[in-house]
Scaffold this active site. Structure first.
Site, PDB file in Angstrom:
ATOM      1  CB  THR B 225      34.574  43.235  47.376  1.00  9.72           C
ATOM      2  OG1 THR B 225      35.589  42.672  48.037  1.00  9.72           O
ATOM      3  CG2 THR B 225      34.695  43.819  46.023  1.00  9.72           C
ATOM      4  CB  SER B 269      42.418  41.681  42.209  1.00  9.89           C
ATOM      5  OG  SER B 269      41.209  41.767  42.079  1.00  9.89           O
ATOM      6  CE1 TYR B 271      34.488  40.897  41.868  1.00  9.30           C
ATOM      7  CE2 TYR B 271      36.279  40.648  43.690  1.00  9.30           C
ATOM      8  CZ  TYR B 271      34.946  40.712  43.229  1.00  9.30           C
ATOM      9  OH  TYR B 271      33.978  40.500  44.204  1.00  9.30           O
ATOM     10  CG  HIS B 272      39.254  43.273  44.788  1.00  7.75           C
ATOM     11  ND1 HIS B 272      39.944  42.246  44.490  1.00  7.75           N
ATOM     12  CD2 HIS B 272      38.591  42.937  45.902  1.00  7.75           C
ATOM     13  CE1 HIS B 272      39.756  41.234  45.396  1.00  7.75           C
ATOM     14  NE2 HIS B 272      38.687  41.471  46.043  1.00  7.75           N
ATOM     15  CE  LYS B 275      31.838  43.004  42.831  1.00  6.88           C
ATOM     16  NZ  LYS B 275      30.735  42.689  42.906  1.00  6.88           N
TER      17      LYS B 275
END
Lengths: 492, 492
Positions: B225, B269, B271-272, B275
């Site tokens: 992302t 975040s 989530y990031h 990644k």
């Protein structure tokens, strides 16, 4: 009259002190940089958890050297009876740090899940310095040094139990040593790669959440590794984690400062990958939640002596020398002590940063004494010297031959790792000296001498001999198995 | 006579083709760069898994445009009946990609653990475009488009089952879409942060090990992302993952190329963070094992149409609009369609990269058609346009008001996230065009128009209305709970 150099943290204020209660007074999230401005202009008031009687005060108005809660030590001003939580207290570094901190009057508490002992014995190895059960070790510390250490057998991955523990203890500093520390182990197979990453990454995530919810002012020291950086083939400097302000990016016709951005990482095994992954968790948690942390990029540690460890043999730290759980200097001394060849992987021109266990302890105590400020994430390169593997072998050989009458041999194996064997290595590591007044107390050759003395004791030597097959490299990064080719055997 | 531009991958050779059997012919680990030199000078011989009859040959001697196993398509030369494995095939992107690839003649197989459906329904939301069970969807694809798609309900974290599957299928490309994709979800609490990181990181590790052991020539496309990069406040360019060779580091009196090193990441975040952690796994696996991968830094995706999706309503992809599982453009259209305010976090000056779902499909197919070479790790920034949140709201408002007679409103909330609200954003994204001949086929306004048309259908509108409370931001990065303050409500 000679003026004494002031201690590195003498003029630090309650702004950096973990005994200050920010919560309820400062909404970091909402005010952001505003908190700093307010603090700088004396508009911010806080309370002290230790001195409730002083009520509200400006955190910038009290310095460490003027606060009665601080005592002067050889490592700087240190909170009296500072509560330090060591995760992984039974390890090579955890145990001597517990002894050191307790001897400085800290209230030391720690956990361990005994995983390291289990993993080492799984391959048929053991610490070649005998160590007792944790209970026994703690009893020995009490008997010989008069120290009190609190221990709980606990897994950091057991979230509820760990959160309860942090809530109960209210640590002023947390040392994250509870990680699986072996590159070869992490490369054996998918099971061990997953185990390493899961243990290290989720463990660190638990630390950050626990700190956020139960000890937001605590100072977190996370153990990273120099191996996070790799060895850039251009020879560019390896900075201390973040680019300094005067590191400039030029591209096209423009330039920008890279200051404050994380430098590129190139971790050299899945273990090192897990450390980089932990770095991102700590880096971002500090940003999201105004937590504070030193992320310590540690070189390869060697040696077995600190003043506390050598007070009595029963106080030994664990000392591993096998190909998975040992590290290079320690292994070379052990191999030479029992008359087997020192095992070099590939050319032996691989350069790494090194530091003695005694210097590690000094660095750690200095960082614990001098916590970051709220929101601060700072990386410290914890190394004192750079050596190539071949240089280490030559030094060990020289001392072994001339001072201990041994017959040192070197055996070069095809390299089981994926790494550059010829590379520049320009490491910056001035923060420890400049910001924490660290001065190395170790001499590389002296440490090797001392190791030889201990490892040549008949009972220790016998323990090394018992596991001598385990010292030979066999874990290939490629995942294939089978013995490695010997390229060359010679006397240095 | 107009000469046609040759397809982007016409002159690529078997060196890049996943149908080539390298194993047993090339020991990448042992020969390293040697393999490339040998290959370049025609000394390396391989076999083709598809054309056993040609025996040993020089992989550089056959080009895609000369190989009968390749067919010319709108997206470049594509292996006939290429076996593509889609992990997360039931998702917003997984499903349309399956349709697209199958319609190009690929042998599409995929897994899903149904986690996304579960997590969305957990908060009381659902896809506002109705979707049937996977079995039903596959039946619909067969009925309406004549396509065959193979599906297994499977969790990527179930290692043994997944490894068996890769071994059986022998994918020529693996698309890693099986990740939990929500920033707010990952910030709700420790449980969800752990779940996100564990799922995404360990899942990706499984992909790499499975490829190493059972499909070493497969081309791995990992979804990353743009949020991995953050938004550097200096305004320095956001490169495509790795510094280009002409990015120069200046420090002291020296300079070095940063070419090939990973650029700094600053994930916004957990989530990031997951990644970025996956990026390191893929980056290093390619290095350790000569696997090959494109790591796709994707912008925020919007829209709901591709030629295959709109062939019949029963072929809808899932479409989420709530604060956790939806994304901004889609949510704004939905909010305006039902007459509720578009929810902006903070100032709305946050700039991000965007791309339509139709363009995403084109990019993905082009990358699948043109795999990296052995050992190659390459990052592609998959965005077409940069917009601020406020620009998006204004565009949606304009179209909603003037073309659909709606009454658009904007409501600004205190920002629940930790992010810069005013920042430069200089994104480089030329690889798709330069290396894959990608040309956007989407118009931002047209996509919004089309979304309005669909979302204003009474049954769809009713589904949005049913979950309208879930569109309001409530997940704070700080971990605290309670409603967010509305800063301003106005008509744009």
């Amino acid at each position: 009259m000679v003026e004494e150099t002031p201690q590195h943290n003498a003029k630090k204020t309650c702004w950096n002190c973990p005994a200050v209660k920010f919560k309820g007074h400062v909404d970091f999230r909402a005010c952001g940089q505003e908190a700093f401005r307010k603090a700088a202009s004396g508009q911010l008031v806080v309370e002290c958890k230790r001195r409730e009687e002083i009520g509200y005060f400006d955190p910038m108005s009290i310095t460490y050297d003027s606060c009665p809660e601080f005592q002067k030590t050889d490592y700087g001003y240190l909170l009296r009876g500072m509560t330090v939580m060591i995760l992984g207290i039974d390890g090579y570094l955890g145990w001597p740090l517990a002894l050191k901190l307790a001897s400085l009057g800290c209230k030391v508490t720690g956990i361990d899940n005994m995983l390291r002992r289990h993993l080492v014995s799984e391959i048929g190895a053991q610490s070649i310095l005998p160590i007792g059960s944790v209970k026994k070790r703690i009893q020995n510390a009490r008997d010989h040094l008069g120290l009190d250490i609190d221990f709980r057998e606990m897994d950091l991955l057991n979230r509820d139990e760990f959160f309860e523990y942090v809530k109960e203890v209210q640590p002023e500093s947390i040392i994250q040593y509870a990680e699986i520390p072996s590159a070869p182990y992490s490369m054996v197979d998918v099971d061990r790669a997953v185990k390493t990453i899961n243990n290290n990454v989720i463990g660190t995530l638990h630390v950050m959440f626990a700190a956020r919810d139960y000890a937001p002012e605590t100072s977190i020291i996370k153990l990273g590794t120099m191996g996070e950086y790799g060895s850039p083939l251009t020879g560019r400097p390896i900075f201390e984690g973040l680019f300094p302000g005067d590191a400039i990016l030029q591209y096209g016709d423009d330039e920008w400062s890279l200051g404050g951005e994380l430098t590129p990482r190139d971790p050299v095994s899945f273990y090192h990958v897990s450390k980089v992954q932990g770095t991102f968790i700590v880096y971002e948690s500090c940003k999201y939640w105004w937590l504070r942390s030193y992320d310590v990029m540690q070189g390869v540690v060697y040696g077995l002596q600190t003043p506390e460890l050598i007070a009595d043999k029963s106080l030994n730290t664990r000392f591993d020398i096998d190909e998975k759980w040992g590290t290079v200097v320690n292994r070379f001394v052990a191999q030479t002590a029992i008359g087997t060849p020192m095992t070099i992987y590939g050319k032996g021109n691989q350069i790494r940063g090194y530091i003695s266990i005694n210097d590690v302890m000094q660095c750690m105590v200095r960082m614990i004494a001098n916590p970051p400020e709220p929101g601060q994430y700072e990386v410290v390169n914890q190394v004192t010297d750079l050596y190539s593997v071949r240089q280490i072998a030559d030094t060990v050989a020289h001392i072994g031959k001339h001072e201990f009458g041994l017959d040192p041999t070197i055996q070069r194996y095809e390299n089981p790792r994926v790494e550059a064997e010829d590379h520049p290595y320009e490491v910056l590591h001035t923060k420890l000296k400049d910001q924490f007044q660290f001065v190395s107390e170790s001499d590389f050759e002296d440490e090797i001498r001392y190791m030889f003395k201990r490892l040549l004791e008949p009972d220790i030597k016998a323990r090394i001999e018992k596991q001598q097959e385990l010292l030979i490299p066999r874990t290939k990064w490629s995942g294939t198995t089978g013995p490695l080719k010997v390229l060359e055997t010679f006397k240095p």
